[in-house]
Design a protein around this motif. Structure first.
Motif, PDB file in Angstrom:
ATOM      1  N   LEU A  74      -8.891 -28.559   6.276  1.00 32.52           N
ATOM      2  CA  LEU A  74      -7.767 -28.242   7.164  1.00 32.52           C
ATOM      3  C   LEU A  74      -8.148 -27.141   8.151  1.00 32.52           C
ATOM      4  O   LEU A  74      -7.813 -27.205   9.330  1.00 32.52           O
ATOM      5  N   ALA A  75      -8.884 -26.148   7.681  1.00 35.35           N
ATOM      6  CA  ALA A  75      -9.348 -25.082   8.573  1.00 35.35           C
ATOM      7  C   ALA A  75     -10.358 -25.621   9.580  1.00 35.35           C
ATOM      8  O   ALA A  75     -10.346 -25.226  10.754  1.00 35.35           O
ATOM      9  N   LEU A  76     -11.203 -26.546   9.140  1.00 35.26           N
ATOM     10  CA  LEU A  76     -12.159 -27.161  10.067  1.00 35.26           C
ATOM     11  C   LEU A  76     -11.420 -27.889  11.180  1.00 35.26           C
ATOM     12  O   LEU A  76     -11.795 -27.802  12.351  1.00 35.26           O
ATOM     13  N   TYR A  77     -10.337 -28.585  10.825  1.00 37.60           N
ATOM     14  CA  TYR A  77      -9.522 -29.244  11.848  1.00 37.60           C
ATOM     15  C   TYR A  77      -8.951 -28.215  12.819  1.00 37.60           C
ATOM     16  O   TYR A  77      -8.799 -28.492  14.010  1.00 37.60           O
ATOM     17  N   LEU A  89      -1.134 -24.403  17.381  1.00 35.83           N
ATOM     18  CA  LEU A  89      -1.319 -25.404  16.328  1.00 35.83           C
ATOM     19  C   LEU A  89      -2.682 -25.254  15.647  1.00 35.83           C
ATOM     20  O   LEU A  89      -2.788 -25.381  14.420  1.00 35.83           O
ATOM     21  N   SER A  90      -3.695 -24.962  16.421  1.00 38.87           N
ATOM     22  CA  SER A  90      -5.025 -24.735  15.846  1.00 38.87           C
ATOM     23  C   SER A  90      -5.015 -23.547  14.908  1.00 38.87           C
ATOM     24  O   SER A  90      -5.574 -23.599  13.803  1.00 38.87           O
ATOM     25  N   ASN A  91      -4.369 -22.474  15.327  1.00 35.72           N
ATOM     26  CA  ASN A  91      -4.294 -21.281  14.485  1.00 35.72           C
ATOM     27  C   ASN A  91      -3.516 -21.539  13.204  1.00 35.72           C
ATOM     28  O   ASN A  91      -3.874 -21.040  12.136  1.00 35.72           O
ATOM     29  N   PHE A 124      -7.367 -21.987   5.228  1.00 37.94           N
ATOM     30  CA  PHE A 124      -7.973 -20.891   4.485  1.00 37.94           C
ATOM     31  C   PHE A 124      -7.040 -20.382   3.390  1.00 37.94           C
ATOM     32  O   PHE A 124      -7.488 -19.968   2.316  1.00 37.94           O
ATOM     33  N   GLY A 125      -5.742 -20.439   3.639  1.00 42.42           N
ATOM     34  CA  GLY A 125      -4.785 -20.058   2.597  1.00 42.42           C
ATOM     35  C   GLY A 125      -4.874 -20.983   1.405  1.00 42.42           C
ATOM     36  O   GLY A 125      -4.837 -20.538   0.239  1.00 42.42           O
ATOM     37  N   GLN A 141      -6.806 -21.985  -4.217  1.00 39.53           N
ATOM     38  CA  GLN A 141      -7.623 -22.788  -5.126  1.00 39.53           C
ATOM     39  C   GLN A 141      -8.622 -21.934  -5.889  1.00 39.53           C
ATOM     40  O   GLN A 141      -9.003 -22.272  -6.999  1.00 39.53           O
ATOM     41  N   LEU A 142      -9.053 -20.829  -5.301  1.00 36.05           N
ATOM     42  CA  LEU A 142      -9.995 -19.932  -5.970  1.00 36.05           C
ATOM     43  C   LEU A 142      -9.347 -19.111  -7.067  1.00 36.05           C
ATOM     44  O   LEU A 142     -10.014 -18.651  -7.986  1.00 36.05           O
ATOM     45  N   LYS A 143      -8.042 -18.920  -6.984  1.00 33.97           N
ATOM     46  CA  LYS A 143      -7.346 -18.091  -7.972  1.00 33.97           C
ATOM     47  C   LYS A 143      -7.099 -18.828  -9.258  1.00 33.97           C
ATOM     48  O   LYS A 143      -6.991 -19.948  -9.430  1.00 33.97           O
TER      49      LYS A 143
END
Length: 94
Positions: free
Chosen positions: A31-34, A77-79, A86-87, A92-94
């Motif tokens: 999603l961040a790559l998009y 929209l990109s931001n 990234f959120g 997912q890391l938690k």
């Protein structure tokens, strides 16, 4: 001296390299790559909008509110995609 237009055009190549490396990283949230790719859409919209503002109104894009705002929607929209991507990765890391 290099003009700002030339510098702007040349800056596309490092950004394309950045996207190429990001797209090959398995750790990069899709999603961040998009969102990063969306920045290219913003640029693709902004250039013709700026040309239109100059030719039709004799002004820079920043001075034609409806065109400027319309182009900035794509950056917004990109931001949003970057933040959501990234959120999601942090959760997912938690």
């Amino acid at each position: 001296m290099i003009s700002k237009e030339t510098l702007f055009a040349l800056s596309l190549f490092p950004y394309l390299g950045f996207l190429w490396f990001l797209s090959r990283s398995p750790q990069m949230p899709r999603l961040a790559l998009y969102g990063f790719y969306g920045t290219l859409v913003f640029v693709a919209i902004t250039i013709p909008a700026g040309i239109y503002a100059q030719l039709h109104y004799g002004e820079s894009l920043a001075n034609v509110d409806w065109l400027h705002g319309g182009a900035e929607v794509f950056l917004t929209l990109s931001n949003i995609l970057l933040v959501l991507g990234f959120g999601q990765a942090v959760r997912q890391l938690k």
